[in-house]
Structures are given as C-alpha cells and as structure tokens.
Scaffold this active site. Sequence first.
Site, PDB file in Angstrom:
ATOM      1  N   ARG A 120      -5.131  -2.602 -11.010  1.00 36.86           N
ATOM      2  CA  ARG A 120      -3.958  -3.232 -10.408  1.00 36.86           C
ATOM      3  C   ARG A 120      -3.354  -4.231 -11.384  1.00 36.86           C
ATOM      4  O   ARG A 120      -4.001  -5.213 -11.750  1.00 36.86           O
ATOM      5  CB  ARG A 120      -4.364  -3.946  -9.110  1.00 36.86           C
ATOM      6  CG  ARG A 120      -4.512  -2.996  -7.942  1.00 36.86           C
ATOM      7  CD  ARG A 120      -4.798  -3.730  -6.669  1.00 36.86           C
ATOM      8  NE  ARG A 120      -3.785  -4.724  -6.323  1.00 36.86           N
ATOM      9  CZ  ARG A 120      -3.672  -5.257  -5.126  1.00 36.86           C
ATOM     10  NH1 ARG A 120      -4.500  -4.902  -4.172  1.00 36.86           N
ATOM     11  NH2 ARG A 120      -2.744  -6.155  -4.883  1.00 36.86           N
ATOM     12  N   LYS A 133      -9.631  -7.912   3.001  1.00 36.17           N
ATOM     13  CA  LYS A 133      -8.999  -7.112   4.059  1.00 36.17           C
ATOM     14  C   LYS A 133      -9.272  -5.622   3.858  1.00 36.17           C
ATOM     15  O   LYS A 133      -9.630  -4.923   4.792  1.00 36.17           O
ATOM     16  CB  LYS A 133      -7.478  -7.347   4.082  1.00 36.17           C
ATOM     17  CG  LYS A 133      -7.059  -8.766   4.366  1.00 36.17           C
ATOM     18  CD  LYS A 133      -5.535  -8.884   4.532  1.00 36.17           C
ATOM     19  CE  LYS A 133      -4.741  -8.586   3.273  1.00 36.17           C
ATOM     20  NZ  LYS A 133      -4.915  -9.547   2.169  1.00 36.17           N
ATOM     21  N   ARG A 171       1.198 -14.916  -5.922  1.00 36.46           N
ATOM     22  CA  ARG A 171       0.917 -14.242  -4.645  1.00 36.46           C
ATOM     23  C   ARG A 171       0.452 -15.260  -3.608  1.00 36.46           C
ATOM     24  O   ARG A 171       0.768 -15.148  -2.422  1.00 36.46           O
ATOM     25  CB  ARG A 171      -0.133 -13.143  -4.841  1.00 36.46           C
ATOM     26  CG  ARG A 171       0.426 -11.924  -5.584  1.00 36.46           C
ATOM     27  CD  ARG A 171      -0.645 -11.103  -6.259  1.00 36.46           C
ATOM     28  NE  ARG A 171      -1.458 -10.334  -5.342  1.00 36.46           N
ATOM     29  CZ  ARG A 171      -2.639  -9.800  -5.660  1.00 36.46           C
ATOM     30  NH1 ARG A 171      -3.150  -9.958  -6.875  1.00 36.46           N
ATOM     31  NH2 ARG A 171      -3.313  -9.116  -4.776  1.00 36.46           N
ATOM     32  N   ARG A 205     -12.568  -8.038  -9.073  1.00 40.89           N
ATOM     33  CA  ARG A 205     -11.957  -6.756  -8.711  1.00 40.89           C
ATOM     34  C   ARG A 205     -11.309  -6.133  -9.941  1.00 40.89           C
ATOM     35  O   ARG A 205     -11.426  -4.925 -10.163  1.00 40.89           O
ATOM     36  CB  ARG A 205     -10.924  -6.943  -7.592  1.00 40.89           C
ATOM     37  CG  ARG A 205     -10.292  -5.624  -7.159  1.00 40.89           C
ATOM     38  CD  ARG A 205      -9.580  -5.740  -5.829  1.00 40.89           C
ATOM     39  NE  ARG A 205      -8.313  -6.453  -5.935  1.00 40.89           N
ATOM     40  CZ  ARG A 205      -7.552  -6.778  -4.886  1.00 40.89           C
ATOM     41  NH1 ARG A 205      -7.948  -6.493  -3.669  1.00 40.89           N
ATOM     42  NH2 ARG A 205      -6.415  -7.419  -5.056  1.00 40.89           N
ATOM     43  N   ARG A 217       3.655  -9.363   6.729  1.00 40.31           N
ATOM     44  CA  ARG A 217       3.530 -10.449   5.755  1.00 40.31           C
ATOM     45  C   ARG A 217       4.634 -11.483   5.909  1.00 40.31           C
ATOM     46  O   ARG A 217       4.667 -12.453   5.156  1.00 40.31           O
ATOM     47  CB  ARG A 217       3.610  -9.864   4.351  1.00 40.31           C
ATOM     48  CG  ARG A 217       2.273  -9.823   3.597  1.00 40.31           C
ATOM     49  CD  ARG A 217       2.568  -9.183   2.255  1.00 40.31           C
ATOM     50  NE  ARG A 217       1.578  -9.355   1.243  1.00 40.31           N
ATOM     51  CZ  ARG A 217       0.605  -8.476   0.976  1.00 40.31           C
ATOM     52  NH1 ARG A 217       0.446  -7.418   1.712  1.00 40.31           N
ATOM     53  NH2 ARG A 217      -0.209  -8.694  -0.033  1.00 40.31           N
TER      54      ARG A 217
HETATM   55  P1  AMP Z   1      -1.619  -5.827  -1.382  1.00 38.83           P
HETATM   56  O1  AMP Z   1      -2.214  -4.566  -1.884  1.00 38.83           O
HETATM   57  O2  AMP Z   1      -1.609  -5.920   0.108  1.00 38.83           O
HETATM   58  O3  AMP Z   1      -2.220  -7.060  -2.028  1.00 38.83           O
HETATM   59  O4  AMP Z   1      -0.077  -5.822  -1.811  1.00 38.83           O
HETATM   60  C1  AMP Z   1       0.304  -5.775  -3.172  1.00 38.83           C
HETATM   61  C2  AMP Z   1       1.786  -6.125  -3.308  1.00 38.83           C
HETATM   62  O5  AMP Z   1       2.565  -5.160  -2.590  1.00 38.83           O
HETATM   63  C3  AMP Z   1       2.203  -7.467  -2.746  1.00 38.83           C
HETATM   64  O6  AMP Z   1       1.982  -8.533  -3.659  1.00 38.83           O
HETATM   65  C4  AMP Z   1       3.688  -7.225  -2.493  1.00 38.83           C
HETATM   66  O7  AMP Z   1       4.434  -7.244  -3.703  1.00 38.83           O
HETATM   67  C5  AMP Z   1       3.687  -5.793  -1.976  1.00 38.83           C
HETATM   68  N1  AMP Z   1       3.500  -5.742  -0.503  1.00 38.83           N
HETATM   69  C6  AMP Z   1       2.425  -5.213   0.154  1.00 38.83           C
HETATM   70  N2  AMP Z   1       2.569  -5.333   1.479  1.00 38.83           N
HETATM   71  C7  AMP Z   1       3.762  -5.961   1.669  1.00 38.83           C
HETATM   72  C8  AMP Z   1       4.461  -6.406   2.824  1.00 38.83           C
HETATM   73  N3  AMP Z   1       3.956  -6.239   4.072  1.00 38.83           N
HETATM   74  N4  AMP Z   1       5.655  -7.032   2.643  1.00 38.83           N
HETATM   75  C9  AMP Z   1       6.180  -7.204   1.409  1.00 38.83           C
HETATM   76  N5  AMP Z   1       5.571  -6.833   0.274  1.00 38.83           N
HETATM   77  C10 AMP Z   1       4.359  -6.210   0.392  1.00 38.83           C
END
Ligand code: AMP
Length: 191
Positions: free
Chosen positions: A135, A13, A146, A127, A88
């Site tokens: 991360r 994404k 996740r 990654r 999400r």
């Molecule tokens: P990402 O970078 O999109 O993979 O997000 C990393 C982490 O941030 C996720 O595993 C969640 O803990 C939190 N997170 C990101 N976006 C959301 C969202 N829309 N709703 C809830 N938690 C989020």
Amino acid sequence: MNVILFGPPGAGKGTQAQRIVDAHGLIQLSTGDMLRAAIAAGSELGLQAKSLMDEGKLVSDDVIIGMIANRMNDDDCKNGVILDGFPRTVAQAKALDVMFAAGNIQLDQVIEIQVDEAALFARIENRAAETGGARSDDTAEVLEQRLKVYHENTAPVLPYYRDKGQLNVVDGMQSIDEVAAQIESLLSASA
Ligand code: AMP
C-alpha cells in the site's frame, strides 16, 4: 446482521472484519479494498481515487456512496454485511441511513475499535514490512495526513451513532484474539 467497524487507520478493522466473515458468513465491504481494486483494474474511478489515496485524503462522498449503494444491491449482501472503512463522513453515514431505510435493512451495531494513536505508527510500519509495501499510503508521512482526516472528518461520525444508541466500543490495544472475543460477545448480544 449488519455491522459497521469503525476506527482510525491501523486499528485492525480489516483483520477483525475477516474474523467476523469467517464466524458469521457476512460479506466484508471495505471501501479501501474496492478503491484499490479499481486502481489495479485501471478504471476511471481508480485513476481519480489514486492520487487522493496516495495523499491520505478522502475520495468524494458521491463516489463512495455510489460504490457502496451498487455493491449493496448484490444478492450476496442480503444476508448481512460488515462495513469496514465506511462511513467516513457524517454525509456518508446519513446516506447509509437512507439506503438502509429504502431497502428495509437494519443496522445492528457500530463497533469502534479504540487504539492509542502512538501505536498506529508502529502498526502501519509493520503492515508495510509484512506486505512488502503493497500500500503506497502505508508510510509515516501519509499516516499523519490520514489521522488528521480521521479527526476532522471521520471522528464526528461517532457522536452521530452514539446519539442513536448504536455505538459500542472495544479496546483495540488488546491482542487480536482478545479484540475478536470482545467483538464476538457484542455481536452475539444482538444476534
Ligand atoms: P482504507 O483501506 O480504509 O484505509 O482506505 C484507504 C484510502 O481509501 C483512504 O485513505 C481514502 O483515501 C480512501 N477511502 C476509503 N474509504 C473511504 C471512504 N469511506 N470515504 C472516502 N475515502 C475513502
């Protein structure tokens, strides 16, 4: 143009959102990036989010919706945004509908990047290697969690958009360029 990029962790994404930013001058709104910035800044929000993120769990809907609503108010978002990692949950999708309706903003497309689950572990491992483990949630163990959250909370958002006729699917197992080309043809159809 306003677009949602949808898919499990490691689907690409962020990479594809960056391509769309370059090609269309839209603003990328990544809730994950916003939360990581809050952690780096040492804010209260960052402190609250960090342990949840490290465990692969979702941050609360209220916090996330508030964060997106605030950012959407900024002038630079008026030309259009790519939402990456949001919504999400179905509650987030419904809140986004309310936000867009209130601002008279149109959602043009929801694009799901489909990837075989087995490939995600290798991608996240790559990654982690490429970013020097930047991360803390890019580990096989946290990825399992996740993905569980993705199936339980996030995948149910797909029928929400499918029922509204807004969902398009691209094959995320192709090369980055091929996926970008497929997304581009979807976007040009709605431009
Ligand atoms: P990402 O970078 O999109 O993979 O997000 C990393 C982490 O941030 C996720 O595993 C969640 O803990 C939190 N997170 C990101 N976006 C959301 C969202 N829309 N709703 C809830 N938690 C989020």
